[in-house]
Design a protein around this motif. Structure first.
Motif, mmCIF file in Angstrom:
data_model
loop_
_atom_site.group_PDB
_atom_site.id
_atom_site.type_symbol
_atom_site.label_atom_id
_atom_site.label_comp_id
_atom_site.label_asym_id
_atom_site.label_seq_id
_atom_site.Cartn_x
_atom_site.Cartn_y
_atom_site.Cartn_z
ATOM 1 N N UNK A 80 1.612 -4.008 1.158
ATOM 2 C CA UNK A 80 2.751 -3.557 1.499
ATOM 3 C C UNK A 80 2.372 -1.954 1.732
ATOM 4 N N UNK A 81 1.126 -1.607 1.099
ATOM 5 C CA UNK A 81 0.674 -0.079 1.335
ATOM 6 C C UNK A 81 -0.575 0.021 2.374
ATOM 7 N N UNK A 82 -0.437 -0.878 3.157
ATOM 8 C CA UNK A 82 -1.474 -0.975 4.525
ATOM 9 C C UNK A 82 -3.065 -0.854 4.027
ATOM 10 N N UNK A 83 -3.290 -1.557 3.032
ATOM 11 C CA UNK A 83 -4.670 -1.784 2.552
ATOM 12 C C UNK A 83 -5.627 -2.266 3.512
ATOM 13 N N UNK A 84 -6.670 -1.590 3.789
ATOM 14 C CA UNK A 84 -7.691 -1.962 4.753
ATOM 15 C C UNK A 84 -8.703 -3.022 4.083
ATOM 16 N N UNK A 85 -8.574 -3.184 2.792
ATOM 17 C CA UNK A 85 -9.478 -4.318 2.215
ATOM 18 C C UNK A 85 -8.632 -5.687 2.313
ATOM 19 N N UNK A 86 -7.341 -5.757 2.232
ATOM 20 C CA UNK A 86 -6.641 -6.766 2.397
ATOM 21 C C UNK A 86 -6.520 -7.170 3.578
ATOM 22 N N UNK A 389 6.179 -1.016 -13.984
ATOM 23 C CA UNK A 389 6.567 -2.306 -13.477
ATOM 24 C C UNK A 389 5.996 -2.706 -12.392
ATOM 25 N N UNK A 390 5.075 -2.265 -11.320
ATOM 26 C CA UNK A 390 4.107 -2.623 -10.422
ATOM 27 C C UNK A 390 2.800 -2.928 -11.254
ATOM 28 N N UNK A 391 2.190 -3.888 -10.518
ATOM 29 C CA UNK A 391 0.742 -4.349 -10.826
ATOM 30 C C UNK A 391 -0.091 -3.137 -10.778
ATOM 31 N N UNK A 392 0.026 -2.302 -9.697
ATOM 32 C CA UNK A 392 -0.932 -1.043 -9.754
ATOM 33 C C UNK A 392 -0.836 -0.168 -10.679
ATOM 34 N N UNK A 393 0.636 0.127 -10.864
ATOM 35 C CA UNK A 393 1.040 1.153 -11.940
ATOM 36 C C UNK A 393 0.657 0.640 -13.523
ATOM 37 N N UNK A 394 0.562 -0.669 -13.558
ATOM 38 C CA UNK A 394 0.266 -1.121 -14.868
ATOM 39 C C UNK A 394 -1.182 -1.000 -15.161
ATOM 40 N N UNK A 451 8.472 -6.124 -9.445
ATOM 41 C CA UNK A 451 7.136 -5.197 -9.199
ATOM 42 C C UNK A 451 6.975 -4.954 -7.615
ATOM 43 N N UNK A 452 7.529 -5.695 -6.645
ATOM 44 C CA UNK A 452 7.464 -5.521 -5.263
ATOM 45 C C UNK A 452 8.528 -4.688 -4.762
ATOM 46 N N UNK A 453 9.567 -4.861 -5.410
ATOM 47 C CA UNK A 453 10.682 -3.937 -5.266
ATOM 48 C C UNK A 453 10.506 -2.520 -5.533
ATOM 49 N N UNK A 454 9.902 -2.205 -6.913
ATOM 50 C CA UNK A 454 9.449 -0.863 -7.328
ATOM 51 C C UNK A 454 8.351 -0.372 -6.540
ATOM 52 N N UNK A 455 7.395 -1.013 -5.930
ATOM 53 C CA UNK A 455 6.435 -0.546 -5.196
ATOM 54 C C UNK A 455 6.798 0.026 -3.740
ATOM 55 N N UNK A 456 7.689 -0.936 -3.287
ATOM 56 C CA UNK A 456 8.310 -0.554 -1.998
ATOM 57 C C UNK A 456 9.014 0.816 -2.049
ATOM 58 N N UNK A 458 8.641 3.077 -4.307
ATOM 59 C CA UNK A 458 7.594 4.138 -4.611
ATOM 60 C C UNK A 458 7.026 4.655 -3.435
ATOM 61 N N UNK A 459 6.684 3.737 -2.492
ATOM 62 C CA UNK A 459 5.987 3.852 -1.160
ATOM 63 C C UNK A 459 7.106 4.745 -0.293
ATOM 64 N N UNK A 460 8.184 4.125 -0.135
ATOM 65 C CA UNK A 460 9.041 5.034 0.731
ATOM 66 C C UNK A 460 9.443 6.295 0.316
ATOM 67 N N UNK A 461 9.489 6.404 -1.138
ATOM 68 C CA UNK A 461 9.848 7.938 -1.689
ATOM 69 C C UNK A 461 8.534 8.799 -1.631
ATOM 70 N N UNK A 462 7.501 8.356 -1.312
ATOM 71 C CA UNK A 462 6.203 9.083 -1.299
ATOM 72 C C UNK A 462 5.985 9.991 -0.314
#
Length: 462
Positions: A80-86, A389-394, A451-456, A458-462
């Protein structure tokens, strides 16, 4: 007249450093990526190439199931964050049941090509010995578990803190053509298909009780490589050498990497194997398979003899034998703030395994996050880490203070236990009662959706 932001310096071209550089550049900020591999006479104990994002242990990014597995959730957040690794992992996947595994050379080549082609990324082949120059005011240290001694010593001198360390072990790789398929068979555990759609991604080698007992004896008695000054350093439980597991109890392996559940020998379906060794495809051609969970510090000659005791591998030819290298990580709860900056020197951020996360995906995720945080700083913006609540934030919460008070900080893979808890649901979305035995699984899915709702958001507000 606007001025372009100063470049961010990223030290280390592994998974975390490559991801950090990609995120910074995609935010419109120039980045200089410093990688010591490729400098004549400079090498590490575990790398074999000078490619970016080289995988030195397994070729697996583990489960790709975002609904019910925490690492699969982390995959989804990174996508969801455009990871080059993924993106490069998805483009170079090989069959691996329910896991996402990659062709290691194709994956590294793809990451190297993407970063080399980006107009805002400059790759410099050099070793940063000691602390970075003082005029570098925005630096990400992503040197990983194999940080050069000069840089590690400089960091430790600055912090006044001793680094912690543990062993990380590498599993052997076998040439597929040398596996005896009159004995071994292809099947994924419980016939579960992976992201590539293959439900027979693993090679299975069965053992009866006598064979298993002889194998355990050989593991325990086999000659091991000793490391003297390293020998009292604790192992990380997620990557224990196979012989260390055997020493912890004769049944340990049967309940770990050699468990026989979810697998049926098609040649003798009525007889249950006492134990099963699994091999997972290691390259896109399907010519190499790695021995799952078989990290080892056995000496090379002993490895060949002992692993050929496994039925189906009696004629095995090894493309690579197992090995062991030392990993180091910071006492991050004490040394890092929530922006992953060194408290004693805030111009330095840390990313990847050196922060106290464990695993390819977790390391890359911390690179992704530090890249975004560093880019925001370069652009004069405030950016908080993702919510817990996100995996990354955890993971951020864990490495900046989420461990038990009074306990020794240790590396951690992502798991649902790091996320804020939820009540297990008693009814499903249609109002039907969920049986008690299924509520734990339903809770994991709820946590993943949250988690996915919270991550999206966060991404959209950044």
């Amino acid at each position: 007249m606007s001025t372009s932001p100063s470049p961010v310096h990223v030290i280390g071209g592994g998974l975390a450093g490559s991801e950090a550089a990609w995120q910074i550049a995609n935010a419109g900020v120039p980045v200089i990526l410093h990688e010591m591999r490729g400098v004549p006479g400079v090498k590490t104990d575990a790398h074999h190439t000078d490619g970016l994002a080289e995988l030195v242990c397994s070729n697996s990014f583990r489960s790709d199931d975002w609904e019910y597995n925490a690492v699969g959730l982390l995959h989804a957040e990174m996508r969801a964050l455009d990871s080059v690794i993924m993106a490069c992992g998805d483009a170079n996947q090989v069959p691996a049941g329910g896991a996402l595994a990659v062709d290691r050379d194709g994956f590294s080549d793809a990451v190297t090509a993407k970063l080399s082609a980006h107009p805002l990324i400059t790759i410099v082949r050099e070793e940063i010995a000691g602390l970075p120059p003082e005029d570098w005011d925005n630096v990400i240290v992503a040197t990983g578990p194999l940080t050069s001694p000069a840089l590690a010593d400089a960091i430790l001198t600055t912090t006044g803190e001793e680094s912690l360390s543990f062993f990380d072990a590498i599993a052997p790789i076998v040439h597929a053509e040398s596996i005896d398929f009159d004995i071994a068979w292809r099947q994924s555990r419980y016939d579960k298909a992976g992201p590539g759609g293959d439900a027979a991604a693993y090679v299975n080698c069965p053992m009866d009780k006598a064979q298993y007992d002889a194998f355990i004896d050989a593991l325990i008695e086999g000659p091991k490589t000793e490391f003297k000054e390293w020998e009292n350093v604790p192992y990380f439980d997620g990557c224990l050498p196979i012989e260390v597991m055997a020493e912890r109890g004769r049944e340990t392996l049967r309940h770990g990497p050699m468990k026989p559940v979810g697998l049926t020998n098609p040649r003798d379906p009525m007889v249950k194997a006492h134990a099963i060794v699994q091999l997972r495809q290691d390259n896109a051609l399907g010519t190499l398979f790695n021995m799952v969970g078989f990290q080892t510090k056995l000496k090379y000659g002993a490895q060949t003899d002992i692993f050929r005791m496994i039925p189906g591998l009696q004629n095995a030819q090894f493309a690579r034998l197992g090995g062991l290298h030392r990993n180091t990580f910071l006492n991050s709860p004490k040394l890092l703030d929530r922006q992953l900056r060194l408290k004693a020197m805030p111009r330095l951020r840390f990313a990847g395994q050196v922060t106290g996360v464990e695993g390819y995906v977790e390391s890359a995720a911390m690179g992704l996050l530090t890249g975004r945080l560093a880019a925001a700083q370069a652009l004069g913006r405030d950016l908080a880490p993702p919510p817990p609540e996100t995996a990354m934030g955890a993971l951020v919460e864990h490495i900046t203070g989420g461990h038990m008070e009074g306990s020794k900080f240790q590396p951690m893979n992502i798991n649902y236990g790091l996320l804020p808890p939820l009540e297990a649901p008693r009814v499903d979305a249609e109002g039907r009662k969920i049986p008690p035995k299924d509520r734990g699984r339903a809770k994991k899915r709820l946590m993943s959706v949250r988690a996915l709702e919270a991550m999206k958001a966060w991404r959209d507000a950044a």
